[in-house]
Write a protein that holds these residues in place. Structure first.
Motif, PDB file in Angstrom:
ATOM      1  N   VAL A 161      15.504  37.398 194.157  1.00 26.75           N
ATOM      2  CA  VAL A 161      15.287  38.348 195.253  1.00 26.75           C
ATOM      3  C   VAL A 161      14.192  37.817 196.183  1.00 26.75           C
ATOM      4  O   VAL A 161      14.339  37.837 197.410  1.00 26.75           O
ATOM      5  CB  VAL A 161      14.904  39.748 194.711  1.00 26.75           C
ATOM      6  N   VAL A 162      13.103  37.311 195.584  1.00 26.58           N
ATOM      7  CA  VAL A 162      12.005  36.729 196.359  1.00 26.58           C
ATOM      8  C   VAL A 162      12.492  35.500 197.129  1.00 26.58           C
ATOM      9  O   VAL A 162      12.179  35.317 198.311  1.00 26.58           O
ATOM     10  CB  VAL A 162      10.820  36.350 195.433  1.00 26.58           C
ATOM     11  N   PHE A 163      13.289  34.651 196.466  1.00 26.42           N
ATOM     12  CA  PHE A 163      13.851  33.458 197.097  1.00 26.42           C
ATOM     13  C   PHE A 163      14.690  33.834 198.317  1.00 26.42           C
ATOM     14  O   PHE A 163      14.534  33.259 199.399  1.00 26.42           O
ATOM     15  CB  PHE A 163      14.709  32.686 196.085  1.00 26.42           C
ATOM     16  N   PHE A 317      22.850  26.073 199.174  1.00 22.33           N
ATOM     17  CA  PHE A 317      22.960  25.577 197.795  1.00 22.33           C
ATOM     18  C   PHE A 317      22.733  24.069 197.729  1.00 22.33           C
ATOM     19  O   PHE A 317      22.036  23.577 196.826  1.00 22.33           O
ATOM     20  CB  PHE A 317      24.326  25.931 197.209  1.00 22.33           C
ATOM     21  N   GLY A 318      23.305  23.338 198.700  1.00 25.17           N
ATOM     22  CA  GLY A 318      23.162  21.878 198.709  1.00 25.17           C
ATOM     23  C   GLY A 318      21.711  21.437 198.816  1.00 25.17           C
ATOM     24  O   GLY A 318      21.246  20.591 198.044  1.00 25.17           O
ATOM     25  N   MET A 319      20.974  22.020 199.759  1.00 29.21           N
ATOM     26  CA  MET A 319      19.558  21.658 199.943  1.00 29.21           C
ATOM     27  C   MET A 319      18.722  22.087 198.737  1.00 29.21           C
ATOM     28  O   MET A 319      17.838  21.350 198.301  1.00 29.21           O
ATOM     29  CB  MET A 319      19.017  22.296 201.219  1.00 29.21           C
ATOM     30  N   SER A 320      19.013  23.268 198.191  1.00 28.42           N
ATOM     31  CA  SER A 320      18.281  23.747 197.003  1.00 28.42           C
ATOM     32  C   SER A 320      18.495  22.790 195.834  1.00 28.42           C
ATOM     33  O   SER A 320      17.541  22.418 195.132  1.00 28.42           O
ATOM     34  CB  SER A 320      18.752  25.146 196.609  1.00 28.42           C
ATOM     35  N   TRP A 321      19.746  22.374 195.626  1.00 27.35           N
ATOM     36  CA  TRP A 321      20.088  21.470 194.519  1.00 27.35           C
ATOM     37  C   TRP A 321      19.378  20.120 194.685  1.00 27.35           C
ATOM     38  O   TRP A 321      18.831  19.571 193.720  1.00 27.35           O
ATOM     39  CB  TRP A 321      21.601  21.270 194.471  1.00 27.35           C
ATOM     40  N   LEU A 322      19.375  19.605 195.920  1.00 30.48           N
ATOM     41  CA  LEU A 322      18.706  18.325 196.180  1.00 30.48           C
ATOM     42  C   LEU A 322      17.204  18.417 195.954  1.00 30.48           C
ATOM     43  O   LEU A 322      16.596  17.515 195.352  1.00 30.48           O
ATOM     44  CB  LEU A 322      18.988  17.868 197.618  1.00 30.48           C
ATOM     45  N   PHE A 323      16.593  19.501 196.415  1.00 34.92           N
ATOM     46  CA  PHE A 323      15.151  19.694 196.250  1.00 34.92           C
ATOM     47  C   PHE A 323      14.784  19.781 194.775  1.00 34.92           C
ATOM     48  O   PHE A 323      13.745  19.261 194.350  1.00 34.92           O
ATOM     49  CB  PHE A 323      14.695  20.957 196.989  1.00 34.92           C
ATOM     50  N   ILE A 324      15.620  20.436 193.992  1.00 39.13           N
ATOM     51  CA  ILE A 324      15.347  20.589 192.550  1.00 39.13           C
ATOM     52  C   ILE A 324      15.604  19.273 191.816  1.00 39.13           C
ATOM     53  O   ILE A 324      14.813  18.852 190.970  1.00 39.13           O
ATOM     54  CB  ILE A 324      16.195  21.732 191.955  1.00 39.13           C
ATOM     55  N   SER A 336      18.541  30.758 187.588  1.00 40.23           N
ATOM     56  CA  SER A 336      19.395  29.621 187.243  1.00 40.23           C
ATOM     57  C   SER A 336      20.086  29.073 188.493  1.00 40.23           C
ATOM     58  O   SER A 336      20.027  29.678 189.573  1.00 40.23           O
ATOM     59  CB  SER A 336      20.452  30.058 186.220  1.00 40.23           C
ATOM     60  N   ILE A 337      20.756  27.946 188.316  1.00 39.30           N
ATOM     61  CA  ILE A 337      21.535  27.351 189.404  1.00 39.30           C
ATOM     62  C   ILE A 337      22.625  28.322 189.860  1.00 39.30           C
ATOM     63  O   ILE A 337      22.957  28.405 191.054  1.00 39.30           O
ATOM     64  CB  ILE A 337      22.152  26.007 188.950  1.00 39.30           C
ATOM     65  N   LYS A 338      23.197  29.088 188.909  1.00 37.24           N
ATOM     66  CA  LYS A 338      24.234  30.065 189.254  1.00 37.24           C
ATOM     67  C   LYS A 338      23.680  31.154 190.168  1.00 37.24           C
ATOM     68  O   LYS A 338      24.359  31.601 191.093  1.00 37.24           O
ATOM     69  CB  LYS A 338      24.807  30.699 187.988  1.00 37.24           C
ATOM     70  N   HIS A 339      22.433  31.572 189.916  1.00 36.96           N
ATOM     71  CA  HIS A 339      21.786  32.561 190.787  1.00 36.96           C
ATOM     72  C   HIS A 339      21.650  32.001 192.205  1.00 36.96           C
ATOM     73  O   HIS A 339      21.878  32.712 193.189  1.00 36.96           O
ATOM     74  CB  HIS A 339      20.397  32.928 190.253  1.00 36.96           C
ATOM     75  N   LEU A 340      21.259  30.722 192.292  1.00 38.85           N
ATOM     76  CA  LEU A 340      21.102  30.092 193.607  1.00 38.85           C
ATOM     77  C   LEU A 340      22.432  30.052 194.356  1.00 38.85           C
ATOM     78  O   LEU A 340      22.479  30.274 195.561  1.00 38.85           O
ATOM     79  CB  LEU A 340      20.560  28.663 193.464  1.00 38.85           C
ATOM     80  N   TYR A 341      23.509  29.762 193.616  1.00 40.27           N
ATOM     81  CA  TYR A 341      24.813  29.725 194.269  1.00 40.27           C
ATOM     82  C   TYR A 341      25.206  31.123 194.766  1.00 40.27           C
ATOM     83  O   TYR A 341      25.715  31.269 195.882  1.00 40.27           O
ATOM     84  CB  TYR A 341      25.897  29.190 193.331  1.00 40.27           C
TER      85      TYR A 341
END
Length: 400
Positions: A161-163, A317-324, A336-341
Motif C-alpha cells: 500500500v505504501v509502495f 513491474f519491469g523497473m521494480s524487478w530490475l532494481f531488486i 512479494s514479487i506477486k504483490h508488485l505485479y
C-alpha cells in the motif's frame, strides 16, 4: 423507534465515508451517471449545461469560462493543491523522506510513465493524435487504493500500500511536470511574470513562517489568475501553492500545522466533492457498437489501451524487478514479487488524471470520445484483474 432508525442510517453513512474504497465507489457512480446521460435524450441538455458560460468579477476584471472549464481549471486546481501538499508532506516527513525508502517507487513510477508514453507515441507516430502521449502515463491513486482496500490487509500488506501510494505521488509529480511543459498554450509573458512574483511572495511568506493560512490562499488565488491568463495551465498554481504552505520539519510539527489541517479538510472535499463533479462532467461518452468498433481501430484508443494496460505493467513491474535484481532497492517488508505485479496491474487505472490530460490533448470531439472510452474500459479491466490477483494470492496461513 424513529430516532433509532435515523441514528442507524447516520452511522451507516459515517462508516461508508470513512472507508478508503468509498471515494472510488462514488467516482464510479458519477462516471456511470455521465455515460447514461450521454446516451439518453438528456445528452443535449447535459452538453448545454457544461458549455454554459459563467462570468465572475466586475468591470474589466472578470473571468468568463464555461462550466466545464470552471471545473477543469478551477475545481481541479484545489485537487492539485491537495496533490502539492501531499507531495511536500511525503518528502519532508513521510514515505519519500529517505532515498532508501523512495528508490523503488521512484524507479517503478518512472518506468510506469515512460513505457506507456513510448507505446502511445509509437502507435500514433506521424499522426495528428500523437499529442495524447501523456494520457496513459497517469495512475488514479483513489481508485487503486480503493481496490486494495477491498482486498484486505492480509492479502495486501501495508508495504505494498505504501509502495503504491509513493508510486502514485511520484506519478502525479511527473504528470504535473508534463502538463506544465507540454500542455501549455501560447505564453503571455506579462501575466506569467506577475504569477512568478506572486509565487516569490509565497516562498517569502513560507520562510518568514507566516501562520495565517489566509495570506497563502490570497496569494495562491492571484497566482491562479495569472497562470490562467498566461497560458500555463492554471492547475499548476494549486501545486505551487501546496508546496509553499509551511508544514514543519518533523512529523509532530507537521501534524500540528495549519497545512496538515487544511490537507485533512481538502481530502474530504476532493474525494466527495471535486472528484465526483469532475467525473460527472468529463466521463460523458457516446457508447454504441461504433464506439467499440473504433476502440479496435482508432490509434488514440489503441495507444491508450496498450499504454495503460501493457505499458504500466511492463514499466512498473519491469523497473521494480530490475532494481531488486541488481540490488539497487529491496522489497518492502512482507511484500512479494506477486504483490508488485498486482500493484503494476492496478497502475493501469488511469481514470481521473488520464481523463484530465485527454481534455488538454484533444479539441476534436471524436478523438476525445475515443480517449474516454479507452480510459474507462482499461481502468475497469485493470481494477478487476488487480483485485483478482490480490484476492487469489495465498497468505502464509493459507499455505500452512
Amino acid at each position: 423507534m424513529k430516532l433509532k432508525k435515523a441514528s442507524a442510517v447516520i452511522n451507516m453513512f459515517k462508516e461508508f465515508f470513512h472507508k478508503e474504497s468509498s471515494s472510488g465507489i462514488i467516482l464510479i457512480m458519477c462516471a456511470l451517471t455521465a455515460v447514461i446521460i450521454s446516451n439518453s435524450s438528456l445528452n443535449h441538455a447535459y452538453e448545454k449545461v457544461l458549455h454554459t458560460n459563467i462570468a465572475l468579477g466586475m468591470g474589466k476584471f472578470f473571468i468568463s469560462m464555461s462550466i466545464l472549464h470552471w471545473i477543469n481549471d478551477g475545481l481541479m486546481s484545489i485537487f492539485f493543491l491537495l496533490v502539492g501538499m501531499e507531495i511536500k508532506r511525503e518528502v519532508l516527513v513521510g514515505e519519500l523522506k529517505t532515498i532508501k525508502k523512495v528508490i523503488l517507487p521512484i524507479g517503478a513510477a518512472l518506468g510506469g510513465m515512460v513505457v506507456p508514453a513510448i507505446i502511445y507515441f509509437m502507435v500514433n507516430f506521424g499522426q495528428n493524435t500523437v499529442s495524447g502521449w501523456g494520457i496513459p502515463m497517469a495512475t488514479d491513486i483513489a481508485f487503486a487504493l480503493g481496490v486494495i482496500s477491498l482486498v484486505g490487509n492480509k492479502k495486501a500488506p501495508r508495504g505494498i500500500v505504501v509502495f503504491l501510494t509513493a508510486l502514485a505521488i511520484v506519478d502525479d509529480l511527473g504528470a504535473i511536470i508534463v502538463i506544465a511543459i507540454f500542455y501549455t498554450n501560447n505564453i503571455r509573458w506579462l501575466a506569467l511574470l506577475i504569477g512568478v512574483i506572486a509565487f516569490v511572495f509565497l516562498i517569502i511568506a513560507n520562510k518568514l513562517k507566516v501562520r495565517h493560512i489566509s495570506a497563502f490562499i490570497i496569494l495562491g488565488f492571484v497566482l491562479w489568475i495569472c497562470l490562467l491568463k498566461s497560458g500555463v495551465h492554471a492547475t499548476i498554481a494549486g501545486v505551487l501553492l501546496g508546496i509553499s504552505i509551511p508544514l514543519g520539519k518533523t512529523r509532530v510539527e507537521a501534524e500540528e500545522s495549519a497545512a496538515y489541517k487544511l490537507e485533512h479538510l481538502l481530502n474530504y472535499v476532493s474525494a466527495y466533492g471535486i472528484m465526483p463533479i469532475f467525473a460527472l462532467a468529463n466521463s460523458g461518452v457516446i457508447v454504441n457498437i461504433n464506439s467499440f468498433k473504433r476502440l479496435m481501430i482508432s490509434p488514440v484508443s489503441i495507444g491508450i489501451a496498450l499504454g495503460l494496460f501493457c505499458g504500466k505493467q511492463l514499466g512498473i513491474f519491469g523497473m521494480s524487478w530490475l532494481f531488486i535484481k541488481f540490488k539497487i532497492a529491496k522489497l518492502p517488508s512482507k511484500v512479494s514479487i506477486k504483490h508488485l505485479y498486482g500493484a503494476s496491474v492496478l497502475g493501469g487505472i488511469g481514470f481521473t488524471m488520464s481523463l484530465f490530460i485527454s481534455s488538454l490533448s484533444f479539441s476534436n470531439a471524436i478523438y476525445l470520445n475515443d480517449a474516454k472510452v479507452a480510459i474507462m474500459s482499461v481502468s475497469i479491466i485493470s481494477s478487476i484483474l488487480g483485485f483478482l490477483i490480490f484476492k487469489l494470492m495465498k497468505t502464509k496461513n493459507e499455505l500452512s
